[in-house]
Design a protein around this motif. Structure first.
Motif, PDB file in Angstrom:
ATOM      1  N   PRO A 131       0.838  -1.204   0.000  1.00 39.20           N
ATOM      2  CA  PRO A 131       0.000   0.000   0.000  1.00 39.20           C
ATOM      3  C   PRO A 131       0.872   1.254   0.000  1.00 39.20           C
ATOM      4  O   PRO A 131       1.871   1.326   0.719  1.00 39.20           O
ATOM      5  N   VAL A 132       0.517   2.200  -0.836  1.00 37.81           N
ATOM      6  CA  VAL A 132       1.257   3.461  -0.898  1.00 37.81           C
ATOM      7  C   VAL A 132       0.285   4.627  -0.828  1.00 37.81           C
ATOM      8  O   VAL A 132      -0.848   4.552  -1.303  1.00 37.81           O
ATOM      9  N   ASP A 133       0.754   5.679  -0.213  1.00 41.22           N
ATOM     10  CA  ASP A 133       0.013   6.925  -0.103  1.00 41.22           C
ATOM     11  C   ASP A 133       0.667   7.890  -1.086  1.00 41.22           C
ATOM     12  O   ASP A 133       1.877   8.132  -1.002  1.00 41.22           O
ATOM     13  N   VAL A 134      -0.099   8.414  -2.033  1.00 38.11           N
ATOM     14  CA  VAL A 134       0.428   9.332  -3.040  1.00 38.11           C
ATOM     15  C   VAL A 134      -0.051  10.736  -2.698  1.00 38.11           C
ATOM     16  O   VAL A 134      -1.249  10.985  -2.621  1.00 38.11           O
ATOM     17  N   VAL A 135       0.895  11.645  -2.489  1.00 41.52           N
ATOM     18  CA  VAL A 135       0.572  13.025  -2.130  1.00 41.52           C
ATOM     19  C   VAL A 135       1.030  13.933  -3.265  1.00 41.52           C
ATOM     20  O   VAL A 135       2.188  13.880  -3.682  1.00 41.52           O
ATOM     21  N   THR A 136       0.114  14.740  -3.764  1.00 47.44           N
ATOM     22  CA  THR A 136       0.445  15.737  -4.783  1.00 47.44           C
ATOM     23  C   THR A 136       0.454  17.086  -4.101  1.00 47.44           C
ATOM     24  O   THR A 136      -0.443  17.411  -3.321  1.00 47.44           O
ATOM     25  N   LEU A 137       1.498  17.862  -4.375  1.00 48.67           N
ATOM     26  CA  LEU A 137       1.577  19.194  -3.782  1.00 48.67           C
ATOM     27  C   LEU A 137       2.110  20.193  -4.784  1.00 48.67           C
ATOM     28  O   LEU A 137       2.662  19.824  -5.810  1.00 48.67           O
ATOM     29  N   VAL A 138       1.871  21.446  -4.480  1.00 46.32           N
ATOM     30  CA  VAL A 138       2.360  22.548  -5.312  1.00 46.32           C
ATOM     31  C   VAL A 138       3.377  23.311  -4.486  1.00 46.32           C
ATOM     32  O   VAL A 138       3.097  23.727  -3.364  1.00 46.32           O
ATOM     33  N   THR A 139       4.579  23.469  -5.051  1.00 47.92           N
ATOM     34  CA  THR A 139       5.649  24.163  -4.351  1.00 47.92           C
ATOM     35  C   THR A 139       5.412  25.666  -4.374  1.00 47.92           C
ATOM     36  O   THR A 139       4.545  26.156  -5.109  1.00 47.92           O
ATOM     37  N   GLU A 140       6.196  26.370  -3.587  1.00 48.43           N
ATOM     38  CA  GLU A 140       6.051  27.836  -3.524  1.00 48.43           C
ATOM     39  C   GLU A 140       6.230  28.494  -4.881  1.00 48.43           C
ATOM     40  O   GLU A 140       5.633  29.523  -5.159  1.00 48.43           O
ATOM     41  N   ASP A 141       7.071  27.892  -5.750  1.00 47.39           N
ATOM     42  CA  ASP A 141       7.305  28.490  -7.066  1.00 47.39           C
ATOM     43  C   ASP A 141       6.344  27.961  -8.137  1.00 47.39           C
ATOM     44  O   ASP A 141       6.525  28.213  -9.320  1.00 47.39           O
ATOM     45  N   GLY A 142       5.290  27.229  -7.708  1.00 48.02           N
ATOM     46  CA  GLY A 142       4.230  26.842  -8.631  1.00 48.02           C
ATOM     47  C   GLY A 142       4.386  25.511  -9.328  1.00 48.02           C
ATOM     48  O   GLY A 142       3.601  25.181 -10.210  1.00 48.02           O
TER      49      GLY A 142
END
Length: 128
Positions: free
Chosen positions: A90-101
């Protein structure tokens, strides 16, 4: 006179187009944040770069995931999170946006804590 204006206009167009043409080695343009962060079916590309998280409970594991993200991507914000599998892991996939977009995707191996509470496995607690 007209020929001179046409030549000057052509030179201006060439100069302006050089300003917007990306140079080799230049960072890619930031992504458009209005669209979906991922496709409906998860790509399995992340399975090759899974970050292991070792924890006793789900709550502790989530805290460790968040600490990793704050350290590795300071100032970034989560835009999506879902669970999938790499094989049987099982894996948890996290998508994020950095400060520079820029959009980043981090895949966490959650097998050490997935479904575990402080007093045994979640399955054990549900069974009675």
């Amino acid at each position: 006179m007209m020929m001179r204006l046409t030549m000057m206009g052509g030179a201006l167009v060439l100069a302006l187009s050089a300003c917007v043409t990306p140079m080799q080695g230049q960072a890619p343009a930031p992504v458009d944040l209005r669209g979906p962060a991922r496709t409906a079916a998860p790509s399995q590309d992340g399975c090759a770069q899974v970050v292991p998280i070792f924890a006793e409970t789900t709550q502790d594991g989530i805290s460790k995931e968040n600490a990793y993200l704050r350290t590795r991507f300071p100032g970034a914000r989560k835009t999506d999170q879902y669970m999938t599998y790499c094989g049987s892991t099982p894996v948890d996939v996290v998508t994020l946006v950095t400060e520079d977009g820029y959009t980043e995707e981090v895949w966490f191996d959650i097998s050490s804590f997935f479904g575990k509470t402080g007093s045994g496995d979640l399955d054990d607690r549900l069974d009675g």
